[in-house]
Write an enzyme that holds these catalytic residues in place. Structure first.
Site, mmCIF file in Angstrom:
data_model
loop_
_atom_site.group_PDB
_atom_site.id
_atom_site.type_symbol
_atom_site.label_atom_id
_atom_site.label_comp_id
_atom_site.label_asym_id
_atom_site.label_seq_id
_atom_site.Cartn_x
_atom_site.Cartn_y
_atom_site.Cartn_z
ATOM 1 N N GLY A 45 35.379 75.663 71.552
ATOM 2 C CA GLY A 45 34.084 75.644 70.898
ATOM 3 C C GLY A 45 34.007 76.787 69.907
ATOM 4 O O GLY A 45 34.679 77.815 70.082
ATOM 5 N N GLN A 50 29.776 82.949 64.712
ATOM 6 C CA GLN A 50 31.109 83.530 64.915
ATOM 7 C C GLN A 50 31.933 83.549 63.630
ATOM 8 O O GLN A 50 32.964 84.213 63.563
ATOM 9 C CB GLN A 50 31.875 82.750 65.989
ATOM 10 N N CYS A 98 35.677 83.887 75.372
ATOM 11 C CA CYS A 98 35.023 83.662 74.081
ATOM 12 C C CYS A 98 35.900 84.228 72.974
ATOM 13 O O CYS A 98 36.441 85.319 73.124
ATOM 14 C CB CYS A 98 33.657 84.353 74.080
ATOM 15 N N LEU A 99 36.025 83.480 71.879
ATOM 16 C CA LEU A 99 36.881 83.944 70.781
ATOM 17 C C LEU A 99 36.367 85.247 70.165
ATOM 18 O O LEU A 99 37.146 86.007 69.601
ATOM 19 C CB LEU A 99 36.984 82.864 69.696
ATOM 20 N N HIS A 140 27.527 77.391 76.412
ATOM 21 C CA HIS A 140 28.147 78.620 75.888
ATOM 22 C C HIS A 140 27.932 78.704 74.368
ATOM 23 O O HIS A 140 27.519 79.748 73.856
ATOM 24 C CB HIS A 140 29.649 78.644 76.225
ATOM 25 N N GLU A 141 28.188 77.597 73.664
ATOM 26 C CA GLU A 141 28.025 77.607 72.204
ATOM 27 C C GLU A 141 26.552 77.740 71.814
ATOM 28 O O GLU A 141 26.211 78.413 70.840
ATOM 29 C CB GLU A 141 28.636 76.341 71.580
ATOM 30 N N HIS A 144 25.402 81.143 71.586
ATOM 31 C CA HIS A 144 25.769 81.818 70.332
ATOM 32 C C HIS A 144 24.682 81.665 69.265
ATOM 33 O O HIS A 144 24.379 82.620 68.555
ATOM 34 C CB HIS A 144 27.083 81.269 69.776
HETATM 35 NI NI NI Z 1 31.972 82.113 72.521
#
Ligand code: NI
Length: 190
Positions: A45, A50, A98-99, A140-141, A144
């Site tokens: 995701g 991000q 998470c990235l 999760h997304e 963000h």
């Molecule tokens: Ni994330």
């Protein structure tokens, strides 16, 4: 095109993102770039904040986790202007990463099911109920675009344990295989 991913500590990750309209400049290309960036970084995701854009857009592709949940096979979608209108079912824990927060994984509790309203990439109005890993990834997304990161959801004791690691990420002291933007610039010595 691969976009640099904002690292923990970057203020854009803390903003509540804004809705967009179908005439948002370069939307189709942006979505394509976000999928490419996410795949290159081995993520499932990626949310617009991000990649430094405070807009309510995120993409998901659960295929790499299809062994965890068969419903993730080919599960690739775009969510625009999403609103979770209901969360229900028992909360369960999953070890999330998470990235934007590389090198840290924590067990996060989230409700099992969600009802969500959004627009797809062609701006068709959608309303769906998801459960399992699909609901997990979307929540999760969705965090963000609300300015929330998964370390916010761990208990204060665990958060204290990872505080040093989080500071290191903000300073760029982390090993990653993808392109990132770090918020804390290295000090210059004259
Ligand atoms: Ni994330």
């Amino acid at each position: 095109m691969i976009l640099p991913i904002a690292a923990y500590g970057n203020p854009v990750l803390r903003k509540v993102a804004a809705d967009i309209t179908p005439d948002y400049p370069g939307l189709a290309e942006l979505i394509e770039n976000m999928f490419e960036t996410m795949h290159k970084a081995d993520g499932v995701g990626l949310a617009a904040p991000q990649v430094n854009l405070s807009i309510r857009l995120f993409v998901v592709d659960g295929s790499p986790l299809k062994d965890t949940d068969p419903l993730l096979e080919g599960y690739k979608r775009t969510f625009i202007n999403a609103r979770i209108i209901e969360r229900f079912g028992d909360e369960w824990a999953y070890n999330e990463g998470c990235l934007s927060v590389p090198g840290i994984r924590e067990d996060i509790m989230r409700p099992a099911k969600i009802k969500i309203k959004y627009f797809d990439e062609k701006f068709n109005a959608m309303e769906d109920i998801f459960d399992g890993m699909r609901a997990r990834i979307i929540q999760h997304e969705y965090d963000h675009i609300e300015g929330i990161l998964f370390p916010d959801r761990v208990n204060p004791f665990k958060r204290r344990l990872i505080k040093g690691k989080l500071t290191d990420i903000a300073k760029g002291k982390v090993d990653i295989h993808y392109k990132m933007n770090f918020p804390v610039k290295k000090s210059v010595i004259f």
